[in-house]
Design a protein around this motif. Structure first.
Motif, mmCIF file in Angstrom:
data_model
loop_
_atom_site.group_PDB
_atom_site.id
_atom_site.type_symbol
_atom_site.label_atom_id
_atom_site.label_comp_id
_atom_site.label_asym_id
_atom_site.label_seq_id
_atom_site.Cartn_x
_atom_site.Cartn_y
_atom_site.Cartn_z
ATOM 1 N N HIS A 72 0.848 -1.203 0.000
ATOM 2 C CA HIS A 72 0.000 0.000 0.000
ATOM 3 C C HIS A 72 0.883 1.252 0.000
ATOM 4 O O HIS A 72 2.086 1.183 0.244
ATOM 5 C CB HIS A 72 -0.952 -0.002 1.211
ATOM 6 C CG HIS A 72 -0.287 0.039 2.556
ATOM 7 N ND1 HIS A 72 0.321 1.165 3.065
ATOM 8 C CD2 HIS A 72 -0.125 -0.918 3.510
ATOM 9 C CE1 HIS A 72 0.801 0.898 4.261
ATOM 10 N NE2 HIS A 72 0.564 -0.343 4.558
ATOM 11 N N GLU A 73 0.252 2.360 -0.272
ATOM 12 C CA GLU A 73 0.942 3.653 -0.212
ATOM 13 C C GLU A 73 0.901 4.176 1.215
ATOM 14 O O GLU A 73 0.005 3.800 2.000
ATOM 15 C CB GLU A 73 0.216 4.668 -1.112
ATOM 16 C CG GLU A 73 0.341 4.391 -2.600
ATOM 17 C CD GLU A 73 1.727 4.734 -3.140
ATOM 18 O OE1 GLU A 73 2.357 3.844 -3.737
ATOM 19 O OE2 GLU A 73 2.167 5.872 -2.948
ATOM 20 N N VAL A 74 1.872 4.988 1.571
ATOM 21 C CA VAL A 74 1.762 5.796 2.790
ATOM 22 C C VAL A 74 1.923 7.248 2.364
ATOM 23 O O VAL A 74 2.705 7.563 1.449
ATOM 24 C CB VAL A 74 2.813 5.426 3.850
ATOM 25 C CG1 VAL A 74 2.525 4.041 4.442
ATOM 26 C CG2 VAL A 74 4.236 5.511 3.337
ATOM 27 N N SER A 75 1.141 8.113 3.000
ATOM 28 C CA SER A 75 1.294 9.554 2.732
ATOM 29 C C SER A 75 2.299 10.102 3.729
ATOM 30 O O SER A 75 2.255 9.777 4.922
ATOM 31 C CB SER A 75 -0.058 10.268 2.886
ATOM 32 O OG SER A 75 -0.583 10.023 4.187
ATOM 33 N N LEU A 76 3.231 10.892 3.230
ATOM 34 C CA LEU A 76 4.285 11.444 4.085
ATOM 35 C C LEU A 76 3.860 12.811 4.618
ATOM 36 O O LEU A 76 3.292 13.621 3.886
ATOM 37 C CB LEU A 76 5.592 11.565 3.290
ATOM 38 C CG LEU A 76 6.081 10.278 2.617
ATOM 39 C CD1 LEU A 76 7.443 10.505 1.957
ATOM 40 C CD2 LEU A 76 6.124 9.117 3.588
ATOM 41 N N GLU A 77 4.102 13.038 5.888
ATOM 42 C CA GLU A 77 3.680 14.271 6.532
ATOM 43 C C GLU A 77 4.380 15.477 5.911
ATOM 44 O O GLU A 77 5.608 15.439 5.673
ATOM 45 C CB GLU A 77 4.000 14.246 8.039
ATOM 46 C CG GLU A 77 3.132 13.300 8.856
ATOM 47 C CD GLU A 77 1.682 13.720 8.974
ATOM 48 O OE1 GLU A 77 0.830 12.972 8.453
ATOM 49 O OE2 GLU A 77 1.401 14.784 9.538
ATOM 50 N N GLU A 78 3.638 16.501 5.670
ATOM 51 C CA GLU A 78 4.161 17.752 5.106
ATOM 52 C C GLU A 78 5.276 18.309 5.995
ATOM 53 O O GLU A 78 5.098 18.462 7.204
ATOM 54 C CB GLU A 78 3.027 18.777 4.995
ATOM 55 C CG GLU A 78 3.386 20.037 4.236
ATOM 56 C CD GLU A 78 3.724 19.742 2.780
ATOM 57 O OE1 GLU A 78 3.110 18.826 2.201
ATOM 58 O OE2 GLU A 78 4.637 20.408 2.232
ATOM 59 N N GLY A 79 6.438 18.520 5.397
ATOM 60 C CA GLY A 79 7.549 19.096 6.158
ATOM 61 C C GLY A 79 8.262 18.117 7.076
ATOM 62 O O GLY A 79 9.161 18.489 7.831
ATOM 63 N N GLY A 80 7.880 16.839 7.013
ATOM 64 C CA GLY A 80 8.498 15.841 7.889
ATOM 65 C C GLY A 80 9.847 15.364 7.371
ATOM 66 O O GLY A 80 10.272 15.691 6.263
ATOM 67 N N LEU A 81 10.522 14.576 8.201
ATOM 68 C CA LEU A 81 11.847 14.055 7.853
ATOM 69 C C LEU A 81 11.774 13.185 6.610
ATOM 70 O O LEU A 81 12.613 13.294 5.709
ATOM 71 C CB LEU A 81 12.404 13.251 9.035
ATOM 72 C CG LEU A 81 13.726 12.507 8.795
ATOM 73 C CD1 LEU A 81 14.847 13.476 8.445
ATOM 74 C CD2 LEU A 81 14.090 11.666 10.016
ATOM 75 N N LEU A 82 10.772 12.312 6.528
ATOM 76 C CA LEU A 82 10.698 11.413 5.366
ATOM 77 C C LEU A 82 10.490 12.204 4.074
ATOM 78 O O LEU A 82 11.105 11.917 3.045
ATOM 79 C CB LEU A 82 9.572 10.404 5.557
ATOM 80 C CG LEU A 82 9.839 9.270 6.529
ATOM 81 C CD1 LEU A 82 8.616 8.368 6.656
ATOM 82 C CD2 LEU A 82 11.062 8.463 6.127
ATOM 83 N N LYS A 133 12.070 13.558 -0.764
ATOM 84 C CA LYS A 133 11.618 14.577 -1.744
ATOM 85 C C LYS A 133 10.362 14.107 -2.488
ATOM 86 O O LYS A 133 10.290 14.207 -3.723
ATOM 87 C CB LYS A 133 12.765 14.924 -2.703
ATOM 88 C CG LYS A 133 13.976 15.517 -1.985
ATOM 89 C CD LYS A 133 15.120 15.806 -2.922
ATOM 90 C CE LYS A 133 16.299 16.465 -2.196
ATOM 91 N NZ LYS A 133 16.769 15.634 -1.039
ATOM 92 N N ARG A 134 9.436 13.555 -1.743
ATOM 93 C CA ARG A 134 8.151 13.137 -2.321
ATOM 94 C C ARG A 134 7.094 13.152 -1.225
ATOM 95 O O ARG A 134 7.406 13.253 -0.056
ATOM 96 C CB ARG A 134 8.293 11.763 -2.971
ATOM 97 C CG ARG A 134 8.870 10.688 -2.065
ATOM 98 C CD ARG A 134 9.227 9.407 -2.826
ATOM 99 N NE ARG A 134 8.043 8.799 -3.429
ATOM 100 C CZ ARG A 134 7.942 8.533 -4.729
ATOM 101 N NH1 ARG A 134 8.942 8.806 -5.534
ATOM 102 N NH2 ARG A 134 6.838 7.974 -5.208
ATOM 103 N N SER A 135 5.836 13.042 -1.622
ATOM 104 C CA SER A 135 4.755 13.166 -0.624
ATOM 105 C C SER A 135 4.082 11.827 -0.301
ATOM 106 O O SER A 135 3.226 11.744 0.582
ATOM 107 C CB SER A 135 3.693 14.137 -1.138
ATOM 108 O OG SER A 135 3.202 13.667 -2.378
ATOM 109 N N SER A 136 4.514 10.774 -1.023
ATOM 110 C CA SER A 136 3.952 9.453 -0.708
ATOM 111 C C SER A 136 4.982 8.390 -1.089
ATOM 112 O O SER A 136 5.956 8.671 -1.800
ATOM 113 C CB SER A 136 2.649 9.218 -1.481
ATOM 114 O OG SER A 136 2.916 9.147 -2.874
ATOM 115 N N LEU A 137 4.743 7.195 -0.608
ATOM 116 C CA LEU A 137 5.720 6.111 -0.801
ATOM 117 C C LEU A 137 4.964 4.786 -0.802
ATOM 118 O O LEU A 137 4.014 4.614 -0.013
ATOM 119 C CB LEU A 137 6.734 6.129 0.359
ATOM 120 C CG LEU A 137 7.897 5.156 0.331
ATOM 121 C CD1 LEU A 137 8.843 5.473 -0.819
ATOM 122 C CD2 LEU A 137 8.652 5.208 1.666
#
Ligand SMILES: N[C@@H](CCC(=O)NCCCC(=O)O)C(=O)O
Length: 246
Positions: free
Chosen positions: A158-168, A173-177
């Motif tokens: 599944h995808e995970v959404s990365l928190e805005e401004g977070g370390l990941l 350099k992307r907003s999901s993974l």
């Protein structure tokens, strides 16, 4: 490889498992290779012998700490619940990890955690787990299908959404993974001093940062799996290795 190893030495927690008729302290090959190849560190196995001595002494000689995944469950008594099922537990591993997490916080030692290790950090900082995500209304399936091949079990799930401004988001350099998913338990309440870094589509927290550490990252998925074929996961290990070299 030179005889004098200038690379950082990173402690890797051991599980205690029976290889009949004896108990063994062990860690997964894929974690050790990811640390050596992607993080560029020298992994050192840490036996779970907290009944004999204070495991914090390990960290006086180490440059970082890695908490692996594991099939056993974090014991619910550590978050004030009683077991609802009869899974495998590993109390020695629990005791080792919780002591080392506390000691790493005291020392500001770089810490990276995966799957079971992610759950251990949450519990160590006062958070609670769902003991069986598949029985929680509104959550998707997070377990692997053990009837499938390992490649299929550890494939992106599944995808995970990365928190805005977070370390990941900053590292990748992307907003999901896209991540794999092989877990029965998951975060119910987040521990103190943990900042959400990623969520699954059903809202389940899938990664957090440990705010008190210069480098403290924990993910519910398995970044070590075939890390050389997954550049984004490789980046996470590189960042951990860099923190251990700092
Ligand atoms: N037991 C916990 C954590 C799951 C986990 O770490 N699974 C992978 C185990 C094998 C490996 O090390 O890759 C849970 O089920 O929630």
């Amino acid at each position: 490889m030179s005889a004098t190893d200038a690379r950082p030495w990173v402690g890797v927690v051991c599980d205690v498992q029976q290889v009949p008729p004896h108990a063994f302290h062990m860690a997964g090959d894929k974690y050790l290779r990811a640390l050596a190849e992607a993080a560029g560190v020298t992994p050192v196995l840490l036996p779970a012998l907290t009944d004999l001595f204070d495991a914090a002494v390990y960290l006086d000689r180490l440059d970082g700490l890695f908490l692996t995944g594991g099939y056993s469950m974090v014991h619910p008594s550590l978050y004030n619940e009683t077991p609802v099922d009869d899974p495998s537990f590993d109390r020695a591993r629990d005791a080792l990890s919780l002591r080392l997490i506390d000691a790493a916080l005291t020392r500001d030692l770089p810490l990276f955690a995966a799957c079971r290790g992610f759950q251990e950090v949450n519990v160590a900082l006062g958070g609670r787990l769902h003991q069986a995500l598949h029985r929680v209304d509104g959550l998707q399936e997070h377990r692997e299908d053990k009837s499938l091949s390992l490649d299929q079990q550890y494939a992106p799930a599944h995808e995970v959404s990365l928190e805005e401004g977070g370390l990941l988001q900053r590292l990748l350099k992307r907003s999901s993974l896209s991540v794999n998913s092989l877990h029965v338990q998951g975060i119910q309440t987040l521990g103190e001093g943990l900042a959400v870094e990623a969520r699954a589509p059903d809202g389940l927290i899938e990664a957090f940062r440990i705010e008190a550490l210069t480098f403290g990252l924990a993910v519910q998925w398995h970044p070590e799996w075939q890390v050389s074929n997954h550049p984004h996961q490789h980046t996470l290990f590189e960042a951990f290795g860099d923190a251990c070299r700092a």
